[in-house]
Design an enzyme around this catalytic site. Sequence first.
Site, PDB file in Angstrom:
ATOM      1  N   GLU A 108      10.768   9.986  -0.408  1.00  0.00           N
ATOM      2  CA  GLU A 108      11.434  10.408   0.820  1.00  0.00           C
ATOM      3  C   GLU A 108      12.938  10.414   0.578  1.00  0.00           C
ATOM      4  O   GLU A 108      13.487   9.430   0.056  1.00  0.00           O
ATOM      5  CB  GLU A 108      11.105   9.465   1.984  1.00  0.00           C
ATOM      6  CG  GLU A 108      11.652   9.972   3.296  1.00  0.00           C
ATOM      7  CD  GLU A 108      11.288   9.095   4.497  1.00  0.00           C
ATOM      8  OE1 GLU A 108      11.765   9.376   5.595  1.00  0.00           O
ATOM      9  OE2 GLU A 108      10.529   8.120   4.314  1.00  0.00           O
ATOM     10  N   GLY A 153      15.502  -0.087   2.442  1.00  0.00           N
ATOM     11  CA  GLY A 153      14.839  -1.357   2.695  1.00  0.00           C
ATOM     12  C   GLY A 153      13.397  -1.349   2.252  1.00  0.00           C
ATOM     13  O   GLY A 153      12.919  -2.303   1.640  1.00  0.00           O
ATOM     14  N   ALA A 154      12.700  -0.246   2.555  1.00  0.00           N
ATOM     15  CA  ALA A 154      11.285  -0.145   2.204  1.00  0.00           C
ATOM     16  C   ALA A 154      10.843   1.286   2.472  1.00  0.00           C
ATOM     17  O   ALA A 154      11.558   2.080   3.080  1.00  0.00           O
ATOM     18  CB  ALA A 154      10.439  -1.127   3.014  1.00  0.00           C
ATOM     19  N   MET A 155       9.633   1.611   2.009  1.00  0.00           N
ATOM     20  CA  MET A 155       9.100   2.961   2.172  1.00  0.00           C
ATOM     21  C   MET A 155       7.622   2.886   2.520  1.00  0.00           C
ATOM     22  O   MET A 155       6.867   2.156   1.887  1.00  0.00           O
ATOM     23  CB  MET A 155       9.313   3.762   0.881  1.00  0.00           C
ATOM     24  CG  MET A 155       8.750   5.157   0.923  1.00  0.00           C
ATOM     25  SD  MET A 155       9.526   6.144   2.216  1.00  0.00           S
ATOM     26  CE  MET A 155       8.204   7.269   2.587  1.00  0.00           C
ATOM     27  N   GLU A 156       7.215   3.695   3.522  1.00  0.00           N
ATOM     28  CA  GLU A 156       5.899   3.556   4.139  1.00  0.00           C
ATOM     29  C   GLU A 156       4.802   4.363   3.470  1.00  0.00           C
ATOM     30  O   GLU A 156       3.790   4.678   4.109  1.00  0.00           O
ATOM     31  CB  GLU A 156       5.988   3.960   5.617  1.00  0.00           C
ATOM     32  CG  GLU A 156       6.194   5.455   5.865  1.00  0.00           C
ATOM     33  CD  GLU A 156       7.637   5.871   6.006  1.00  0.00           C
ATOM     34  OE1 GLU A 156       7.904   6.952   6.554  1.00  0.00           O
ATOM     35  OE2 GLU A 156       8.520   5.108   5.560  1.00  0.00           O
ATOM     36  N   ASN A 157       4.938   4.722   2.194  1.00  0.00           N
ATOM     37  CA  ASN A 157       3.933   5.531   1.519  1.00  0.00           C
ATOM     38  C   ASN A 157       2.521   5.106   1.919  1.00  0.00           C
ATOM     39  O   ASN A 157       2.193   3.925   1.942  1.00  0.00           O
ATOM     40  CB  ASN A 157       4.059   5.384   0.005  1.00  0.00           C
ATOM     41  CG  ASN A 157       5.489   5.372  -0.458  1.00  0.00           C
ATOM     42  OD1 ASN A 157       6.179   6.365  -0.371  1.00  0.00           O
ATOM     43  ND2 ASN A 157       5.939   4.221  -0.941  1.00  0.00           N
ATOM     44  N   GLU A 206       7.189  -0.861   8.386  1.00  0.00           N
ATOM     45  CA  GLU A 206       6.486   0.022   7.438  1.00  0.00           C
ATOM     46  C   GLU A 206       4.997   0.091   7.769  1.00  0.00           C
ATOM     47  O   GLU A 206       4.372   1.146   7.613  1.00  0.00           O
ATOM     48  CB  GLU A 206       6.715  -0.442   6.008  1.00  0.00           C
ATOM     49  CG  GLU A 206       8.173  -0.576   5.599  1.00  0.00           C
ATOM     50  CD  GLU A 206       9.021   0.649   5.912  1.00  0.00           C
ATOM     51  OE1 GLU A 206       8.489   1.785   5.879  1.00  0.00           O
ATOM     52  OE2 GLU A 206      10.217   0.482   6.211  1.00  0.00           O
ATOM     53  N   HIS A 265       4.399   2.489  10.622  1.00  0.00           N
ATOM     54  CA  HIS A 265       4.514   3.885  10.203  1.00  0.00           C
ATOM     55  C   HIS A 265       3.152   4.504   9.868  1.00  0.00           C
ATOM     56  O   HIS A 265       3.027   5.731   9.863  1.00  0.00           O
ATOM     57  CB  HIS A 265       5.407   3.994   8.966  1.00  0.00           C
ATOM     58  CG  HIS A 265       6.828   4.343   9.269  1.00  0.00           C
ATOM     59  ND1 HIS A 265       7.200   5.353  10.133  1.00  0.00           N
ATOM     60  CD2 HIS A 265       7.995   3.829   8.778  1.00  0.00           C
ATOM     61  CE1 HIS A 265       8.523   5.436  10.172  1.00  0.00           C
ATOM     62  NE2 HIS A 265       9.023   4.525   9.372  1.00  0.00           N
ATOM     63  N   GLU A 290      11.070   7.754  12.813  1.00  0.00           N
ATOM     64  CA  GLU A 290      11.918   6.574  12.613  1.00  0.00           C
ATOM     65  C   GLU A 290      12.361   5.947  13.923  1.00  0.00           C
ATOM     66  O   GLU A 290      12.312   4.727  14.081  1.00  0.00           O
ATOM     67  CB  GLU A 290      13.131   6.940  11.746  1.00  0.00           C
ATOM     68  CG  GLU A 290      12.778   7.353  10.322  1.00  0.00           C
ATOM     69  CD  GLU A 290      12.035   6.285   9.535  1.00  0.00           C
ATOM     70  OE1 GLU A 290      11.958   5.113   9.994  1.00  0.00           O
ATOM     71  OE2 GLU A 290      11.519   6.615   8.454  1.00  0.00           O
TER      72      GLU A 290
END
Length: 904
Positions: free
Chosen positions: A149, A289-293, A326, A329, A348
């Site tokens: 992303e 901070g983080a990614m919601e894959n 996350e 999400h 978001e």
Amino acid sequence: MGKRYGLFDPNIRLILFFLKGYPVTTQKKETFLKEYTPPAYLVDRLDLRVELDPQATRVRATLRCRPNTNTPVKQPLVLNGEQLELVRVALDGVELSATEFHFGDGLLTIAQVPDGPFMVETETRINPAGNTALEGLYLSSGNYCTQCEAEGFRTITCFPDRPDVMTVFTTTIVGDTASCPVLLSNGNLIDSGDLGDGRHYATWHDPFPKPCYLFALVAGDLVRISDTFTTRSGRQIDLHIYVEERNRNKCDHAMRALQKAMRWDELRFGREYDLDTYMIVAVDDFNMGAMENKGLNVFNSKYVLALPETATDTDYEGIEGVIAHEYFHNWTGNRITCRDWFQLSLKEGLTVFRDQEFTADMISRPVKRIQDANIIRSFQFREDSGPMAHPVRPPSFVEINNFYTLTVYNKGAEVIRMLHTLLGPETFRRGMDLYFERHDGQAVTCDDFVAAMADAWGKDLTQFKRWYSQAGTPELTVRADYDPAARQLILTVEQTCPPTRESAEKLPFFMPLAVGLLDAQGRAMPLENAPDATTRVLILSEAKQRFEFTNIASTPTISFLRNFSAPVKVRLDQSDEELGVLMAHDPDPFNRWDAGQKLGLHHLLAQIERHQQGQPVQVDDRLLHGLRNLLLDRDSDPAFLAMAMALPSENWIGQQMEVVDPVAIFAVRQQFRALIGQALRSELLQGYETLRIPGPYRYSALDAGKRALRNGCLAYLLAPPLDGVLDPCLLHKGVHQYRHADNMTDAIAALSCVVNADLATGTELLADFHAQWQHDPLVVDKWLILQAGCTLPGTLDRVKALTTHPSFTYKNPNKVRSLIATFCATNHGQFHAADGSGYDFLGDQVCLLDPLNPQIAARMLTPLTQWRRYDAGRQQLMRAQLERIGSQRSLSDDVKEVVERSLH
């Protein structure tokens, strides 16, 4: 290591035109929301085979495509592909010659494709070890990791890299058995095995169509911490957290946070997790901070790892909130995603609202509300007033990475919260259920979300959508007229909004305004048409509106904008006496806190003016009286009292000034702290001693609040005195707390107090701290932050020296944020030195960072974008740095866009 192959391997048909090396920037054109068109082709299925190698990872992709019936005119197939080597292209199993396609300027174009379904195969090579931008596939501490992303997937393989192309992914990862025992991707593991050549493989299948920005791959030498969660329907979900071996014992809090978030989402929003496994991976090198894959969240290790001796209460709260964000999400972002990047706040803003509500239920709802409102007021309002101002749904962008902003995230959450206030909890929940029912599995828009809410409410929300299309912070001017004979109060509210880049003229916003009234003794006055009898929600929809309150027995004190019911600025003349009543008695915690902030702000601004005229600074007795009452309050939440004791931030003070004087703001605020520390010494000492928590550390909302208030007392006591002579007994308290603390919260608080009070003692303790914690990257970040934020003279020289320290590296975003961003964005008194030395330093750092990591370089620029707010001398110096940066050769799109918007 995996098998290597040369570019001219005779077994591979070489395509003569390719891009080579990393990073390579493609000068992008401005993209406009109004020009959106649906994709010409959809990809129903993508099969990936990724053969890992540090310098030459091979990616084979098979795309099952079909024409989009919503675009009847036949078009060429255009796939995004940047910063990679294209080795092979085939259409329906037949390799294409160099004349049958074109690859350049970040695009792979095949002019002729079949009218019906067809298959495209590509092979690309990429260099993870050379990827310092941390976008796409890269190496972190020897482990492979992805961040796709917003537009990172195009640096891995050729694909229509846009969120409205939703695809079922099957991914096979091949890696060295010794160095990559763990091979992870989205979805469920369906196959794995040994290849007999020192490599092994794992195949993952995600049954849910998703945009490519949600793709994830992680491979390396990691350990797994496992637990389970049983859903309300009785399904058992396997929960896995993957970390490096050295961090194995730091994951308990994150696991508990995940389980709490899963249960909360079931109870609050009826959302149950859909896959069989939920995985989290913690990496040290991460831009965000983080990614919601989907099913495989990749986290900055800062938001996973915690032990009492290494993490503060703030870290514990942050981990809980980001883990929840996350996870949430999965439904608000993954199952329902964005049609295009202009709709970023669809996922978001909504998910920030959801994580705010979760944290409010986990800690303290009033404290969480104040925290979130303070971020909006101190930082997002400033963003709204600068050159990067944009609506919650931007009308255009050059580089989408520049729009991961407080406006999209936090103001977007405030827009959702206004809907919650307008509709009420039950109707809002019906609207959410309708949204999920209508759009599960789709890529949609902010309009689709608002439509679901309007249908649930049964009222038109067309005017409300102006919050998505108009930038800037609305400003309300409120006039109160009380008629004692008629027992009637009339509030006249007028709204305006300053011009911004996208529009000079603003139409009236639609917003809820929560209002209460207090009598002279501070008692809540009953109100007609108020759901709880004491708070009435007014709906402002016109440029100027009158609101009547009847049966008001006496002149009221107005509690306006309770719970920060709309993200606006308010001009309402109130005396210090009225603010004192609100500060002492308002049942609305936000307004009680805000009254104290306004009282402090009144006196700070007055004293800044005196300071600028060379007069001594004084603290008003009414402010001291209010703070003394807070210290003696034994009934309120200590976390609330800690926030109420804090003076207004330098950012917030600056926003009230026509021309910001950062040095005067810093000097007066520091003198206020010292004078308060002296005047309230006995009460502060009493609070410091009585708030001591016996027994071993535990993270709880109550204990965290007590520690915050106790350490706030210490900070006032150790504020540098006006005569420069610090009481050695007070300094000893700080040193003693540092030496004997059994947790990082108390240790770092004491160390911060000492570092900002006495240079020699602070330097000694910092050396001790580094010697003890140099092996822990996250604790080293705290060490850097303490030094960059030090308010004593000479900090810039120390920061410059630290850029060459072995514990610092420009390749790690956490280190850059901890040292450089802390100094430039928070140490206002020294960054804004009149000689421009701070600006020179930031200019140098941005030029150095841009070739390495454009995203981080662009974010570092924020302090310079506000140059018009300062005096003529500083304006000239700041503008000169922007021009210097803008003149650099091969400037990234990220930095170029920020510079150009700032200068024009």
